[in-house]
Structure formats: C-alpha cells, structure tokens
Design an enzyme around this catalytic site. Structure first.
Site, PDB file in Angstrom:
ATOM      1  N   LEU A  26       0.821  -1.208   0.000  1.00 55.26           N
ATOM      2  CA  LEU A  26       0.000   0.000   0.000  1.00 55.26           C
ATOM      3  C   LEU A  26       0.863   1.270   0.000  1.00 55.26           C
ATOM      4  CD1 LEU A  26      -2.943   1.013   0.261  1.00 55.26           C
ATOM      5  CD2 LEU A  26      -2.570   1.105   2.728  1.00 55.26           C
ATOM      6  N   ASP A  27       0.625   2.162  -0.929  1.00 48.53           N
ATOM      7  CA  ASP A  27       1.320   3.459  -1.011  1.00 48.53           C
ATOM      8  C   ASP A  27       2.823   3.319  -1.205  1.00 48.53           C
ATOM      9  OD1 ASP A  27      -1.173   4.511  -0.492  1.00 48.53           O
ATOM     10  OD2 ASP A  27      -0.788   4.909   1.611  1.00 48.53           O
TER      11      ASP A  27
END
Lengths: 298, 298, 298, 298
Positions: free
Chosen positions: D242-243
C-alpha cells in the site's frame, strides 16, 4: 438565494454572527485604539485582524478585521451608524460585510469554459462562499453545464456593433439579481467605461498572460514567438484601461521548446482557472483593498 | 556590536523608534482593546499588526504588533512595567523587542558551508538585521570565510564521546557574547536536552528533508531509493526530540530519474540554504510564535 | 587550467572519455541512423541522448548525444574529420565538446556581487564544470572575493564614453585566456555589436525582470508601480537587441503589497542568481541549442 | 471507441502514422545503432527520442522513440515481428504503441469527485488522448457527471467484506471493455494482490500526501498535527504494498497556521487533481518506464 448549496448553508450557520470590517484612511495615531474601543463597547470579539500602513511620509492605513457578535442581525444598523462617526473623524473609506448576507455574484462567460467550470466546482465544493446568482454568456456553449448546477443561464449574443444594447440587457439582469460582484471568466468582450462605472472595483477579469507582458490580444502566440520559459495568468479589477487595472493575483507555469502555441493555451488554462478562482475567493472573503492602481491582499 | 555592517546601521537609524510586541494568551473579549488603549496612552503608533485566534472552543489568541514611539529608549522600562499589568489580566505570554537592540546570533557550523555562507551573505546584503556575534564550528573549514566578514570564529572539535565538555565550552561562549539566537547551519551534532533547555525556542536547525519524510540520517540516500520526484528541506526549532520540533519553514525542489544521490545532495543544498535563511529572517523579525508543537508565522 | 578545483578534477577523471555532440539540421529520414552508425563504427557508446524535431512542414532536427569512447584524446581529430562528411550530407550545424577540455569562462561583474558570488560558489562546490579563467569588472568591489578563489581579477573602468577602449582591453584578455564563454553577472554595461559579434551565442546575461515585461532600465521600480504579485529574472544570450536575445531560463518569486522597491530588489537577487547559475550550468553542459530567436534546452 | 470526442479525432487524424517504442535492457554497445538501422530500413522517421542509461557498473538502458511511417496499419505485424529479433539480441523489455489505437482507460471513483472531474475535463479539452471507456464507482454520486460526458457509469457497491465479489465484477467489466489502464481517482478501496496482478504497472493511484510522509490513512489530519508548511500529493503505480509503488509524479501546495484540517483537505484537492492528471497524461503518452521501484519519466 436559490443557488446556494449545502456546504454554504453549513458555513452560514457557523459564521452567521461574524462581520468583516475593511478600512483605509490617512495614517494617524489612535485609529486602532478607536476601532477596538468601538468593537469592545459593541460586545464584538475580534477573531482575526490584519493591518498595514504604507511606508511613506504621509502614510495610508489599511485594516481588515473579522469580529463576532451575538444577534448581529439586530445590530447591523446601529453598528454602521455608530461606526460612521469614527469614519468621519479619521476620513475613512470603509465597509462592513455581514457574513449572513451572502455576496451575489454574476459570472460572464463565452465559449471557453475552463474558468467558468472551475468557479462552479469551487463553489459546489464549498470553497466560494457566495451566491452565484446567474451566468451571462454570449454563447450557448455553457448552458447545460450551468443549468446542471441549478443556476440561471442567460444567453446574450454580443459583438462590438451592438455593445450598448448588450450592456443594457446585462445591466438590467445585474440589477434584477442585485449583483455585488461580476466575474469575467474568459468573457473576451470589452466593457464600456459606462458599464465599468456601474460596478467600481467589483468586476474581476482573468488575462491569459503574466501582465504587463503580452498585454492585449493573442498573448500565447506572442509568448511562443518570444520563446519564454514560463507563461502566466493575471487576475485584476477591470478599469477603463484594458488590462491595466489593479492586479489581484498572478501565477506562472513552466513551458519548453516542445510546446506549440496550442500547448501554451492548454497549459495556460491550468493557471488561468486557479488564478481567477483565488482572486474571486479573496474578493468574496473581503481580503482585497484597492489603493491607487494596486491591491493590498490581506 | 562589532560585526554589524553599514546596511544594518542605516536600518537601525531608520527604525530606532520601533518596537515589536508578541502576545499569546487564552482568547477572551477585550484583549485588542486593552492593548490598543495601552499603546495610545503611551503615544505609540501602530505601524503593522497581525492577529490570529485558533478556531477551537477554548481558542488561543496570537498577536504581533509593530509600533513606533519617540524617544523609546527612555520608555523601555516603563512600557514593559505598564504592559505587565495587562499581561497579568489576560494571562499572556509576551515579549517586546526594541529594534535599536539588535538580536545577537551565534551560528554553529561544520564542514558543509553552504548554509553558513548564505546567512553571511544575506547578513552582509542587509537582509538579516542581527548581530552575527560569532561562529562556532567543529571543523576549521569555515574559518577563512567567517573571518573575512570580521566575525570571530571559534573552533571546538566535537564528537559524541566528549559532548558534555564541548557543550560546556559552547555555553561559555554563548554567555560571554550574550547570544539570543542559535542557528545550526548544518552543524550535524546532536545537542543534549540540557543544552537545549538553556535556549528554549531559540535554536533553529535545518534538516535536509521534507519532514516528516526521511527523518534522521541520510535522507537523500533514502529519497533516492524511494524514487521521489521532489526533495525538501525543513527549518525547525530544536527540541529534545530529534527532527520533531516545531516547523518554521519548508520547501522542495524537483528531481528526476537522472539524479544520483550526489545530485540530490547538490540540489538539496539550494533549498536548505534558502529555507534556513527565511526561517532565521522571520525569527529575527519576531514573526514566529510557537504554540504546542506548531508555529504561527506572521 | 590554474583555477580548477578538486571536485572538478574528480569529475574530469571520471568523464575524460566522454564527448557531447550537438546537431541541428533540416529534418529528413536517416539522420539518427547515420549518426548512430558513425558512433558504433568508432567504438563509441551512447550514454545519453535527446532529440527533438520542430512540428512544421519543413521541420528542423535537434540532437544532443553524450557518448563514451576509450582513448578519446587520440581520436579527436579523426572523429571530427569523419563526422564532417555526415554533417555535409545533412547540412548540419554541429559541435563536439570533449569533456577533458574544460570550457574556459570569463565573468564580467560590476558593483552588485550576488550573481558573481553564486557562480563562484557553485563552481567551488563542483556544480559548474568549467575553468573560470578570470573576472573582469568595472569596479574594484569584487576583487577580494574573486582572488580568495585564486582567480585573476581584472579591473577595467567602464562608461559609455570610453566603450571602444574598454572593449579593446576586454577582448585582449579574452583572447589571452582563450575564453569560450562570457557571463555577464549583473555587469550593467551595454556591449557594442562589434563586441557581441566576436562571441556569437556565447555571451550570457541576466536581466532582472521576467522578460518581456519591464524590458530596459529600472524593472523593479516599474514592477512596484504596476503592483505585480510576482517578479522575475531572465537569463538570455546577448544579441545586438538589448534584452531581446534568446531566453535560456526564467523564474519568478512572489512579492506582496508590503514590499518596497528595495524589497523587490532584494527578493529579485535570490532568483537572479539561481536563474543565471542554471543557465550557465546548462550552457557548460552543452544543453542549449539556439534556433531562430529561441532556445532548445535538452 | 464510443466515448472519444472531436478533439481526439483531430489528434488521431494528425498522428495516425505515429508509433511509440519503449525499450529497457542491460546496457551494451550497439543498441541505438541497431534500433535506428531497424527504423531506417522500415522507412520510419524518428520524430522525437529520449534515452537514458543508469550510471552503475552494470547499467540499464532506457529509450523512448516516437517514429512516423506511412501506412503504418499495414506494417504493425511486420514491425513487431522484425523488432523481436533485435529485442532478443539485447535482452529487451519493449512495447510499441500505435497511436491510431487509442488506449482504453477505466476510472475507479468513489464519493469525492474532484479527481474524476479533472480527468473528464482534461479529456474533453483534448489533453488526455485516451478512450475513457467506463467509470466504476462504489457510490452513485458521480453518475450524473459521468453520463453527461456520454461515458458508461457502473455502480458496484464495495466494502472489505465483499472484496472478492466486487473485484470479480470489476474484472469482468475490464475484460469486456478491453481496458489497458486503470486510474484510481480517489477510489479509497484497497485492491487485492490478485487484482493488482491482472494489470501490472497499469493501475495508477493518487495518494493525498507527499509520500513517504503520511503514508496510510488520514494524511491531512496528521499533517495538521505535525504543523507542516506544505502538503503534497503523490501519484504512483499500485503494487501489493500500500502506497509503496513506483512514484510517477508529486507536487506540494503551501499551507499555514490559519488552515484547519478541512482547509488542508480543500487545498490538497487542488494538487491531487493536477498531479493525477499529469501522471495519467504521461502514462497515456507512453512516457513512463518502471525500473525496480522507481520510474523514468521521459
């Protein structure tokens, strides 16, 4: 206030007791003291204030104060009347904006819709606390967009041969809607001095160059020919001198040798819309004072 | 005031009657009224003022006022004494800076000189209105540069094993020169809580990243590995938590895939020096108020 | 090469086998193919290349290639000779820069030293890979600074009445030092067409405005009077038309109503020095091609 | 290609003979020579090219070439087949994008519409040369907007408990529309590794912070608490972390002490939409190459 939205209603509820006071006058001792005494005596509490005095021998004093006071609606007349005596004493230009009275804005548009769109979306997102009362355009292009926001759209064909008739119709609408602020969102038609005089310091334009560079027509073409590495946009109050009014905001965007005139136009649109949106936002928030041909933006 | 220059002398002459007042306190009605009455009664004229109140239920009030008054040198004690009673009434944190008293600044440096240089040149150009009283460095590298400005250079070797002795020597110098402000111009040594406590909110550091990204060591190497498209610099007050103090100013610069870690360091230097110079300038101009772990910059 | 420093020596060692090839010519099929075949046959490996063709009916082709080849010093004459036949075939303007030959730069300065300083520090930090062979100034102000870097400083008083004598002396020095590039670091004297003709596209100036706005004298004063919200700086090649030469780089910085003309000058210095430093860096790295009155910056 | 507009048709007509070639491979002599020979022999003329080689011992070579060739539609199969032998020789990752085949894009949206709107308007203005084939949203909010552009809108309610069913429906639509590129325009739902694996380096997200600062949830709240002076937005390819995917573009906007968390959100929207729009534009123009966890943007 048909066209206000939910975000604006929340804002109004939260700020209904607030008022903005704008003052400019010749500088002398005692101004702030008198104003703050006035506010204290009227049970108004200062929320925010900014003050600036020009650094000349005979300086000019500028002030923006936001104050809060209970039941302000009942006090409006009294506040204005009582403040007038201070204003007389110090030879002030001044205005009070009561936040529960949303300013009424008219947008003038034409075929290019990027600035109009930006204003409508900023408004819908709750970033422009104004009543966009109507849009006037010399093309039908924007009708669907505008009406989808529940805002009246008035098509008034315009060209320089029928300027007087056009402006007469426009003024009639402005009066009917009790408009405070006119925003030229790439309207591209020149306004007569007579029209401008009806709304002093209340007509905001966006010029598609970094003024005073490329004043006048076709700035992107001339920017391309000169080979500049940045292009700009300038938002200013409209005066009788084309593109010469007091500048409210400017910005630039980087371009390079690969960009055609058309690319400059496209990149330019990105800053035209944000520069105009900022200028309109500041005007609506009573942040801008005009002094000679310049602006103080608090 | 040995090290002040000609531009600063002109500035002092022009501003010798001016004073800056900084105030923070719990918000309540009457604060501005009391202060402006105080200034009026002491024949002080407000030149510039900014005010801000936090938007909480129990708000905090912040104010910066610049006022002018004739023969201010004779009135300093009285002004401070008289203001104390207002301060007591409103539970204020406050300070008055009399502009004829130049703040005394010490710069701590190390081997990398770009920030030190920027400060010295800004100072020489009349953009930092302070007395740079001395430079302390743990390397001899900057001596020639510093002494060419007529500023004393003190070489104090430093490493973590001798931290206490080093800080003792530094504190002795700071006391001897009556230093108001310490600027860590890429000093790269950690200060002990004991040292920091001697100068609360008076030590400014520059960190070579956009905090809180890349907190700690080797930010450029980590920025390179992450493949960021912008690198940053952050100037903040030093507290006991490394790189966690209140942020005064930040900026970024664009990088791309062609840039090595070394290129990031070079580009980083361009913003480190300008960010630090702005933060120091604002501190010297009494524009920065610390509130919780944040800053208000007027 | 007396004035090169340690960082530059490291750079030279690392890059001594590299060469930059710049080409512009009328577009037609086969150009890249011919050049890459040429490089392959000469055992040169392409490290980096950028190419651009104008989007006109009769387009112009621009190319910058960095290639590496062993023992390049022994091959210079051959490479140039062999490439000439390709150049003839495609009607090319071209040049090869062998990186082991540092370009020789002369800086012209006057009383304001910020641009001169920036260049000297960028150079000392290893960001300007050139031999700064000498500084010529019409004031003694910068002598100490320049000589502290071990660079010769030549004081040649100048004014418009003795322009020819002054330029004769300058040209003599430029020839003596075999100068490739002249940088006007706020030199503030107009050069004659005769002088300019001696170094076509090799004289870089910094103008203290966002050209074409405020062309000519006192741009900051005029910017102040117009009330702009951004001021700029422009670096360009010097041609016979004052401030009209091809623009290499521009940048802007935000100003506001509180800034005096003097403040604009101070803020302007921050971008003048960075804009000029970037333009000079790009020129030294052979990134700039002039086409008509514009630049391609690779 | 139902949803393309007039501007795109003009673009296609003008560029129907153009092709973009993207290559990455281990660096070695002869790559450019082989490719340009290949193009010459296939009567293709190079319009634009950029090349970059990493500066490591075992470097990686990256190339983007735009070439034009008559009757390209008849040559596609041959060009690809013939190029494969070069690709094999140099161990290349490569792709050819024939411009007459518009890439097909799906936008995933949710309740916040600012990024979706920006993409739609950039597309309508002719700045995103793609076929926006459909919009998938887990809220009905954007339906009217999307359908006003003549683009199909698919409402698929989503939450983490029904993730698999949701993604199955989404994948079915993506396959039906033969989607090349997925843009998460503030979609706010986490995608499973299984989903991500179906479109490697073809899902672009916008994160509302300057990554790696404020990774994860509520970045504006945390930015507010930390007292940063700039907030950012980051567009990146979606990977399983994530990210943490390769960053394509980032930008920042200035904030100050007066801004609430809500103000940060509003300001953040201004850069989220422009950062995402740039990243999507570059992807559509085949300017982005992924290498390890970073991007080369030509």
């Amino acid at each position: 206030m048909s066209s206000t939205n939910q975000q604006i209603q929340q804002y109004l509820t939260k700020n209904e007791d607030k008022t903005r006071l704008l003052v400019s006058c010749p500088d002398q001792p005692g101004i702030v003291s008198s104003i703050s005494k006035f506010l204290y005596e009227h049970e108004a509490n200062i929320v925010e204030s900014s003050q600036y005095t020009t650094d000349h021998v005979e300086g000019t004093f500028f002030l923006r104060i936001v104050f809060a006071s209970n039941n302000i609606k009942d006090k409006e007349t009294m506040l204005k009347r009582d403040f007038q005596s201070i204003a007389d004493q110090f030879d002030m230009n001044w205005r009070m904006s009561f936040l529960h009275n949303l300013k009424k804005t008219a947008i003038f548009a034409s075929k290019e819709l990027h600035c109009l769109r930006e204003l409508l979306y900023e408004w819908e997102s709750g970033d422009l606390m104004t009543d966009i009362s109507l849009v006037i355009s010399n093309h039908e292009t924007g009708r669907e967009l505008v009406e989808s926001f529940g805002i009246p759209f008035h098509y008034i064909p315009a060209n320089k041969d029928i300027r007087n008739e056009v402006e007469a119709k426009q003024l009639e609408l402005l009066e009917e809607y009790k408009i405070d602020l006119i925003v030229l969102a790439r309207y591209m038609q020149i306004l007569t001095p007579k029209f401008v005089a009806t709304h002093p310091s209340s007509i905001i334009n966006i010029h598609h160059s970094f003024l005073p560079a490329f004043i006048g027509a076709s700035p992107h073409k001339r920017a391309y020919q000169r080979g500049v590495k940045l292009i700009g946009a300038t938002s200013h109050y409209v005066t009788d001198d084309l593109d010469e009014g007091p500048i409210i905001e400017q910005d630039v965007i980087r371009v390079d040798h690969r960009n055609s005139v058309n690319d400059l136009k496209k990149k330019g649109r990105l800053i035209e819309r944000s520069v105009l949106a900022r200028a309109v936002k500041w005007e609506i928030e009573d942040r801008v004072l005009v002094h000679e041909n310049k602006t103080i933006v608090f």
